[in-house]
Design a protein around this motif. Structure first.
Motif, PDB file in Angstrom:
ATOM      1  N   THR A   1      -0.326   1.309  -0.819  1.00 10.36           N
ATOM      2  CA  THR A   1      -1.259   2.434   0.017  1.00 10.36           C
ATOM      3  C   THR A   1      -2.269   2.803  -0.659  1.00 10.36           C
ATOM      4  OG1 THR A   1       0.280   4.331  -0.630  1.00 10.36           O
ATOM      5  CG2 THR A   1       1.084   3.066   1.133  1.00 10.36           C
ATOM      6  N   ASP A   2      -2.622   2.811  -1.777  1.00  8.35           N
ATOM      7  CA  ASP A   2      -3.669   3.419  -2.281  1.00  8.35           C
ATOM      8  C   ASP A   2      -4.056   3.097  -3.727  1.00  8.35           C
ATOM      9  OD1 ASP A   2      -5.965   5.225  -2.082  1.00  8.35           O
ATOM     10  OD2 ASP A   2      -5.117   6.617  -3.376  1.00  8.35           O
TER      11      ASP A   2
ATOM     12  N   TRP B   1       8.868   7.034  -2.249  1.00 13.83           N
ATOM     13  CA  TRP B   1       7.115   6.808  -2.655  1.00 13.83           C
ATOM     14  C   TRP B   1       7.272   6.687  -4.050  1.00 13.83           C
ATOM     15  CZ3 TRP B   1       3.373   5.900   0.965  1.00 13.83           C
ATOM     16  CH2 TRP B   1       3.562   6.194   2.229  1.00 13.83           C
TER      17      TRP B   1
ATOM     18  N   LYS C   1      -4.604  -2.129  -2.606  1.00 14.45           N
ATOM     19  CA  LYS C   1      -4.504  -1.077  -1.273  1.00 14.45           C
ATOM     20  C   LYS C   1      -3.956  -2.591  -0.217  1.00 14.45           C
ATOM     21  CE  LYS C   1      -5.541   2.065   2.112  1.00 14.45           C
ATOM     22  NZ  LYS C   1      -6.556   3.311   2.569  1.00 14.45           N
TER      23      LYS C   1
ATOM     24  N   ASN D   1      -2.113   0.110   9.104  1.00  9.36           N
ATOM     25  CA  ASN D   1      -2.009   1.504   9.925  1.00  9.36           C
ATOM     26  C   ASN D   1      -0.807   1.395  10.563  1.00  9.36           C
ATOM     27  OD1 ASN D   1      -4.617   2.493   9.588  1.00  9.36           O
ATOM     28  ND2 ASN D   1      -5.528   1.226  11.132  1.00  9.36           N
TER      29      ASN D   1
ATOM     30  N   HIS E   1       2.520   3.563  -3.915  1.00  7.17           N
ATOM     31  CA  HIS E   1       3.340   2.351  -2.776  1.00  7.17           C
ATOM     32  C   HIS E   1       4.307   3.004  -2.473  1.00  7.17           C
ATOM     33  CE1 HIS E   1       5.157   0.934  -6.773  1.00  7.17           C
ATOM     34  NE2 HIS E   1       6.097   1.035  -5.836  1.00  7.17           N
TER      35      HIS E   1
ATOM     36  N   THR F   1       1.788   2.579   7.446  1.00  8.99           N
ATOM     37  CA  THR F   1       1.432   4.138   7.111  1.00  8.99           C
ATOM     38  C   THR F   1       2.102   5.163   8.013  1.00  8.99           C
ATOM     39  OG1 THR F   1      -0.417   3.168   5.959  1.00  8.99           O
ATOM     40  CG2 THR F   1      -0.139   5.166   6.316  1.00  8.99           C
TER      41      THR F   1
ATOM     42  N   GLN G   1       5.104   7.656   7.451  1.00 14.24           N
ATOM     43  CA  GLN G   1       4.483   9.002   7.478  1.00 14.24           C
ATOM     44  C   GLN G   1       5.599   9.732   8.366  1.00 14.24           C
ATOM     45  OE1 GLN G   1       0.468   9.049   8.648  1.00 14.24           O
ATOM     46  NE2 GLN G   1      -0.311   9.007   6.796  1.00 14.24           N
TER      47      GLN G   1
END
Length: 289
Positions: free
Chosen positions: A56-57, A36, A73, A137, A97, A140, A144
């Motif tokens: 990712t954000d 990350w 994002k 989704n 990211h 992500t 995770q």
């Protein structure tokens, strides 16, 4: 720049540093690595491997081979060996990211297994795309899950990395209008309809009815163009939508399950965990962090 950046005086005219895969143990030994990246500027650099990153954000400025664009994002990028790039933070904005690094040899093996021409992929002027909510989704959730797997767990961690990179490569090779052009018109319209909220509770029988073709014909088109059975496609579609509802609404898990046509909560929980690697409740807690 992580622990595998090396300076090269002979190349400083073009960029500040080179990132060499041989100085990263995971990348050198396994052909693939994951990390990350948080909110910070990077120096202009290139590398001797492929790199895939997904924002990712937040947002940031990204310079690639002399061109600067704002990335937001959901942006997926492929960087080829010798591409020069860097990130610059925008005042008042954060950005993060996920990043996958793949050696040339390993990347070629992945593309070969997917029947994707590496040269054609590299020559495509569009090396990026904006992921849909469903695609975001998926990536992500898998990242995770990757974070939960111990680095000492062996092949399972690298198998999952390979799966994620494979999905990203396929998405890039069939991105945007190109993917739509490869679909027969009736099939493209069917997929578009299935992605609407009112169809999220449908069953495979509903898909056959909506398609207007016999089940065997419909199944064959799903396998040919999505690589999935009708049931598998619906499962992934519904679980991706469930992620949106868990993240963006206060609906209970039971209410979400019913909206998706799962009237057994235990069945929905099992399906969702298979898809995301975690329970709906745990996913919601993580999304709110």
């Amino acid at each position: 720049m992580d622990n595998f950046t090396i300076n090269s005086p002979e190349n400083t005219k073009k960029y500040d540093c080179i990132v060499d895969y041989r100085n990263n143990k995971s990348l050198a030994e396994n052909g693939i690595s994951f990390h990350w990246w948080g909110t910070e500027n990077t120096s202009l650099h290139c590398h001797n491997f492929y790199e895939l990153f997904i924002v990712t954000d937040g947002k940031a400025l990204h310079e690639l081979n002399g061109k600067v664009n704002e990335v937001n994002k959901g942006a997926l990028f492929l960087l080829c060996p010798e591409d020069c790039h860097r990130f610059k933070m925008i005042d008042g904005c954060s950005c993060s990211h996920m990043n996958f690094c793949v050696t040339t040899e390993y990347f070629n093996k992945i593309c070969d297994s997917l029947k994707i021409d590496v040269a054609e992929l590299e020559n495509n002027p569009k090396h990026s795309l904006s992921l849909t909510n469903e695609e975001m989704n998926y990536f992500t959730a898998r990242a995770q899950l990757l974070g939960l797997i111990s680095k000492d767990s062996g092949n399972s961690r690298y198998t999952l990395m390979c799966e994620i990179v494979s999905h990203a490569v396929v998405a890039l090779s069939l991105s945007g209008e190109l993917a739509k052009l490869n679909y027969p018109e009736w099939f493209a319209k069917l997929l578009e309809k299935l992605h609407s909220p009112e169809m999220m509770c449908c069953s495979a029988a509903d898909v056959y009815k909506t398609a207007g073709f016999s089940p065997p014909v419909t199944v064959e088109y799903f396998k040919r163009y999505t690589g999935k059975t009708v049931a598998a496609y619906l499962r992934d579609l519904k679980c991706a939508y469930a992620c949106d509802l868990l993240d963006g609404t206060k609906l209970s898990t039971l209410e979400i399950s019913a909206r998706l046509g799962y009237y057994s909560l235990s069945h929905f929980n099992r399906i969702f965990k298979e898809y995301s690697g975690t329970s709906p409740a745990a996913y919601r807690r993580r999304a709110k962090m």
